[in-house]
Write a protein that holds these residues in place. Structure first.
Motif, PDB file in Angstrom:
ATOM      1  N   VAL A   1      82.890  20.938   4.754  1.00  6.93           N
ATOM      2  CA  VAL A   1      81.606  20.657   4.106  1.00  6.93           C
ATOM      3  C   VAL A   1      81.926  19.971   2.785  1.00  6.93           C
ATOM      4  O   VAL A   1      82.633  20.532   1.954  1.00  6.93           O
ATOM      5  CB  VAL A   1      80.806  21.953   3.851  1.00  6.93           C
ATOM      6  CG1 VAL A   1      79.517  21.647   3.115  1.00  6.93           C
ATOM      7  CG2 VAL A   1      80.521  22.661   5.153  1.00  6.93           C
TER       8      VAL A   1
ATOM      9  N   GLU B   1      78.278  18.370  -1.436  1.00  8.03           N
ATOM     10  CA  GLU B   1      77.156  19.050  -0.782  1.00  8.03           C
ATOM     11  C   GLU B   1      77.140  20.523  -1.160  1.00  8.03           C
ATOM     12  O   GLU B   1      76.084  21.125  -1.292  1.00  8.03           O
ATOM     13  CB  GLU B   1      77.262  18.915   0.746  1.00  8.03           C
ATOM     14  CG  GLU B   1      77.267  17.488   1.245  1.00  8.03           C
ATOM     15  CD  GLU B   1      75.893  16.834   1.129  1.00  8.03           C
ATOM     16  OE1 GLU B   1      74.987  17.453   0.541  1.00  8.03           O
ATOM     17  OE2 GLU B   1      75.752  15.708   1.620  1.00  8.03           O
ATOM     18  N   ARG B   2      78.353  21.094  -1.308  1.00  2.00           N
ATOM     19  CA  ARG B   2      78.411  22.486  -1.720  1.00  2.00           C
ATOM     20  C   ARG B   2      77.834  22.634  -3.119  1.00  2.00           C
ATOM     21  O   ARG B   2      77.210  23.620  -3.455  1.00  2.00           O
ATOM     22  CB  ARG B   2      79.856  22.995  -1.682  1.00  2.00           C
ATOM     23  CG  ARG B   2      80.256  23.488  -0.295  1.00  2.00           C
ATOM     24  CD  ARG B   2      81.688  23.951  -0.303  1.00  2.00           C
ATOM     25  NE  ARG B   2      82.591  22.866   0.031  1.00  2.00           N
ATOM     26  CZ  ARG B   2      83.866  22.834  -0.324  1.00  2.00           C
ATOM     27  NH1 ARG B   2      84.375  23.805  -1.032  1.00  2.00           N
ATOM     28  NH2 ARG B   2      84.620  21.831   0.055  1.00  2.00           N
TER      29      ARG B   2
ATOM     30  N   VAL C   1      72.800  22.733   2.578  1.00  2.00           N
ATOM     31  CA  VAL C   1      73.605  23.039   3.753  1.00  2.00           C
ATOM     32  C   VAL C   1      72.833  23.914   4.754  1.00  2.00           C
ATOM     33  O   VAL C   1      72.000  24.720   4.370  1.00  2.00           O
ATOM     34  CB  VAL C   1      74.903  23.749   3.310  1.00  2.00           C
ATOM     35  CG1 VAL C   1      75.779  24.083   4.506  1.00  2.00           C
ATOM     36  CG2 VAL C   1      75.663  22.879   2.318  1.00  2.00           C
TER      37      VAL C   1
ATOM     38  N   THR D   1      79.646  18.891   9.849  1.00  2.00           N
ATOM     39  CA  THR D   1      79.741  19.389   8.484  1.00  2.00           C
ATOM     40  C   THR D   1      79.398  18.292   7.468  1.00  2.00           C
ATOM     41  O   THR D   1      79.151  18.575   6.308  1.00  2.00           O
ATOM     42  CB  THR D   1      81.143  19.933   8.199  1.00  2.00           C
ATOM     43  OG1 THR D   1      82.098  19.054   8.780  1.00  2.00           O
ATOM     44  CG2 THR D   1      81.317  21.320   8.785  1.00  2.00           C
TER      45      THR D   1
ATOM     46  N   PRO E   1      74.404  18.654   5.990  1.00  2.00           N
ATOM     47  CA  PRO E   1      75.703  19.202   6.365  1.00  2.00           C
ATOM     48  C   PRO E   1      75.491  20.549   7.060  1.00  2.00           C
ATOM     49  O   PRO E   1      74.744  21.388   6.545  1.00  2.00           O
ATOM     50  CB  PRO E   1      76.433  19.382   5.035  1.00  2.00           C
ATOM     51  CG  PRO E   1      75.492  18.995   3.968  1.00  2.00           C
ATOM     52  CD  PRO E   1      74.252  18.433   4.551  1.00  2.00           C
TER      53      PRO E   1
ATOM     54  N   LEU F   1      77.126  23.875   9.136  1.00  2.00           N
ATOM     55  CA  LEU F   1      78.296  24.689   9.433  1.00  2.00           C
ATOM     56  C   LEU F   1      77.922  25.628  10.561  1.00  2.00           C
ATOM     57  O   LEU F   1      77.016  26.446  10.417  1.00  2.00           O
ATOM     58  CB  LEU F   1      78.696  25.468   8.179  1.00  2.00           C
ATOM     59  CG  LEU F   1      80.031  26.191   8.229  1.00  2.00           C
ATOM     60  CD1 LEU F   1      81.168  25.184   8.346  1.00  2.00           C
ATOM     61  CD2 LEU F   1      80.220  27.021   6.974  1.00  2.00           C
TER      62      LEU F   1
END
Lengths: 185, 83, 413
Positions: free
Chosen positions: C75, C79-80, C86, C190, C198, C200
């Motif tokens: 990821v 984006e985190r 997310v 991701t 993104p 997960l």
């Protein structure tokens, strides 16, 4: 001068119809996925496109030359909105309708990479409407419609397209269709 | 189940991959005519490149042809991926 | 790294000992869950979680065996950093008929899965969280979600019923309201998944392990299992095509031991299918192999989703394999030409061989078709099917020869 424009207008109309007919035939062949004798598949695709563009160019000359003609009495609106014409409004309207359809088909074909295959295909199906409408226009509006050569020409075009359509609808039209178990996508 | 890992890379490999979207491919065969060096056809007409599944490395000399194949694919099933 | 439980709010809880971890709670309710495992650490930031997962060596339990930390690391950092972008998905589609461990886990320890989802979602500041599960467990999981206030953001969705329903892009398609079939991807989920966000996606067992690693740390996780396959894993053991038992075993356990533990007489088996219908056969002489990557690599298998199916020595393996290949051919999503055409062709040749057609070219034809379909689909369904079929020809070479010679005496039902 007016006579020359008149002749050019009629002539380009006939040539345009002939080229559209060839393009329709090549388009159907293209869809089958088969080559044309020594002409490979990608060439069939390119010739299909180029013949259609050439037909469009002839169509443009057809429109421009007849715009100046006193007998046809065309106004600008008649190029876009069908069935408003002063002379033979129905037959002229078919021509206008064919032009509108043709514009949609050509523009979406040229923008295929942008709009995606789905929209392109949906609009491209309109060819099967555009072609007969254009043919009817040439018969109903054309000065030469009664002439033997024109009847032979129109008959040849019709037979060719109808035969191609018959092939299109037949089993085994698509290359490898008979060996594939299912149709992917 | 997971997505396939990208094809293994090495420094000597070409840097451009021809990616085949099998969900779009209808096996019309135009790409196999334009890129006979890279693609054959399987018994159902779909493009086949032994050793590479969906991502076929394109040597520099075939880049133009690969670009043509991408633009001429009637199903828009091909893309070029820079890696 | 090791995280001590928060002892200020709750009394310290002993980390589960032995191989009973995911199944340590005696009941599925939230209270029992909390007294068994203690509270979930309030918040784990993404760097700490990533480090813990990397140190733990936890591999995904959905089948591909991709290291869990790598997915998290994939990821993009930007984006985190951008909060609430997310998407996190817990995947329990479990379309593989030989597997029951995800459904079993959700019935026995739903709160561990929920903890895992919340841990990952919290670390990534997730925008939305989904749990994608079979219809049979929805009611129980829904009850579990309703038991706790912190799970209100988790959306429970019914999984499609097909072999490939659990493939990552098929899950994303299903959640987006499209056909639950795999999608061609040139960009990882991701990077861009559900709604372009993104995404997960973890198997639910992977998430349950993450919930425990977040509590008790990587060193504790590795204290059971082997270096190659640390921790415990859930295994579905079955025989002759029917899953029967789900149990939790130490990573790297000997396959024969696992089978015998569930009451299977390993002396009567000709082989064990490892990894389900996309897996490979382990011949009887190799049953003492360990359930880890290294030991299984030589047979083309991997621990995958932990599926073991014994095949009795009286049953004709070619007949069984032909039936499986036919089932798999029918489970093609119908999108990719080589899979749509190649899998039925491959299954048909295998059926001819099973029925006693003595054309010596048949095994070669199966191999040729397997090579043709491999790598030529938008998901690994053709690859997995080819792997299974090729493994059959290799491991049961004697049975193939018996069929070609016309003297297979085994049970052809």
């Amino acid at each position: 001068m007016n006579e020359a424009l008149w002749a050019l207008g009629r002539g380009t109309g006939v040539v345009s119809l002939a080229l559209f007919t060839v393009s329709v035939l090549l388009g159907i062949l293209n869809r089958s996925g088969r080559p044309l004798f020594a002409l490979p598949r990608f060439s069939v695709a390119l010739v299909h496109r180029n013949v259609a563009l050439l037909a469009t160019a002839f169509l443009a000359i057809h429109l421009v030359t007849l715009f100046g003609d006193s007998y046809a009495q065309l106004r600008l609106v008649d190029f876009v909105v069908p069935f408003l014409g002063a002379a033979k409004p129905f037959w002229l309207g078919l021509g206008t309708l064919a032009v509108d359809l043709m514009l949609a088909i050509v523009v979406t074909a040229l923008l295929r990479g942008v709009i995606g295959v789905r929209v392109f295909k949906a609009v491209h199906w309109l060819t099967y409407l555009m072609w007969p409408v254009a043919l009817l226009h040439s018969i109903g509006n054309g000065t030469d419609a009664g002439q033997a050569w024109f009847i032979a020409f129109a008959a040849t075009c019709s037979i060719a397209v109808l035969s191609a359509l018959g092939w299109r609808l037949s089993r085994g039209f698509v290359e490898y269709q008979n060996v594939r178990i299912g149709k992917a996508s | 189940m997971n997505l396939r890992a990208p094809d293994p890379r090495s420094a000597a490999d070409p840097t451009v991959l021809l990616h085949i979207d099998w969900t779009k491919c209808d096996g019309r065969g135009l790409c196999t005519e334009i890129l006979p060096e890279l693609l054959a056809r399987d018994e159902w007409g779909y493009p086949l490149s032994y050793g590479y599944g969906s991502n076929v490395p394109v040597p520099d000399r075939l880049l133009d042809a690969a670009t043509d194949a991408v633009s001429l694919c009637p199903r828009q099933a091909l893309t070029l991926i820079d890696r | 790294m090791s995280r001590a439980p928060d002892t200020t709010l709750f009394p310290p809880v002993q980390a589960p000992a032995g191989t009973t971890r995911l199944t340590a709670a005696r009941a599925a309710d939230y209270g029992t869950h909390q007294t068994t495992f203690g509270p979930l650490p309030a918040h784990t930031d993404s760097a700490a979680l990533l480090a813990a997962l990397r140190d733990s060596g936890l591999e995904g339990r959905g089948g591909a065996g991709f290291p869990a930390w790598r997915k998290l690391a994939a990821v993009p950092a930007r984006e985190r950093a951008r909060r609430r972008r997310v998407v996190v998905i817990g995947n329990a589609a479990e379309g593989e008929p030989l597997s029951q461990k995800d459904a079993t886990l959700l019935l026995r320890s739903p709160h561990l899965v929920i903890d895992g989802l919340l841990t990952v979602a919290g670390a990534l500041g997730a925008h939305s969280v989904y749990l994608y599960a079979q219809a049979s467990v929805l009611e129980a999981v829904g009850r579990a979600l309703a038991e706790r206030a912190d799970a209100a953001g988790i959306e429970l969705r019914e999984a499609a019923e097909s072999f490939i329903s659990g493939e990552a892009s098929a899950v994303v398609n299903a959640l987006a309201g499209r056909e639950p079939v795999p999608q061609d991807r040139t960009v990882r989920l991701t990077e861009s998944g559900l709604g372009g966000r993104p995404t997960l996606l973890h198997n639910v067992e992977t998430l349950a392990h993450i919930a425990l690693i977040a509590r008790f740390g990587a060193a504790w996780f590795r204290s059971v299992g082997t270096k190659g396959d640390p921790g415990t894993r859930l295994v579905t053991v079955g025989s002759d095509g029917h899953p029967s038992t789900v149990l939790e075993v130490a990573g790297g356990s000997r396959i024969g031991d696992v089978l015998r533990f569930t009451g299977v007489d390993t002396g009567t088996l000709s082989a064990v299918l490892v990894g389900g219908y996309h897996g490979a056969w382990l011949p009887a002489y190799a049953l003492e192999a360990r359930l880890d990557r290294a030991d299984l690599a030589g047979f083309g298998a991997n621990p995958g989703a932990g599926i073991l199916m014994g095949l009795g020595e009286r049953r004709c393996p070619i007949t069984v394999a032909a039936a499986v290949a036919t089932y798999l051919a029918g489970e093609t999503a119908g999108q990719c030409g080589p899979c749509v055409n190649g899998l039925p062709a491959m299954a048909a040749v295998l059926r001819r061989l099973a029925r006693g057609d003595r054309d010596p070219g048949l095994p070669g034809e199966v191999r040729r078709l397997a090579a043709i379909v491999t790598g030529r689909g938008s998901c690994n369904h053709p690859d997995g099917t080819a792997r299974f079929v090729l493994s059959t020809l290799t491991v049961f070479a004697d049975d193939v020869a018996a069929h070609l010679a016309g003297h297979c005496r085994k049970d052809h039902r």
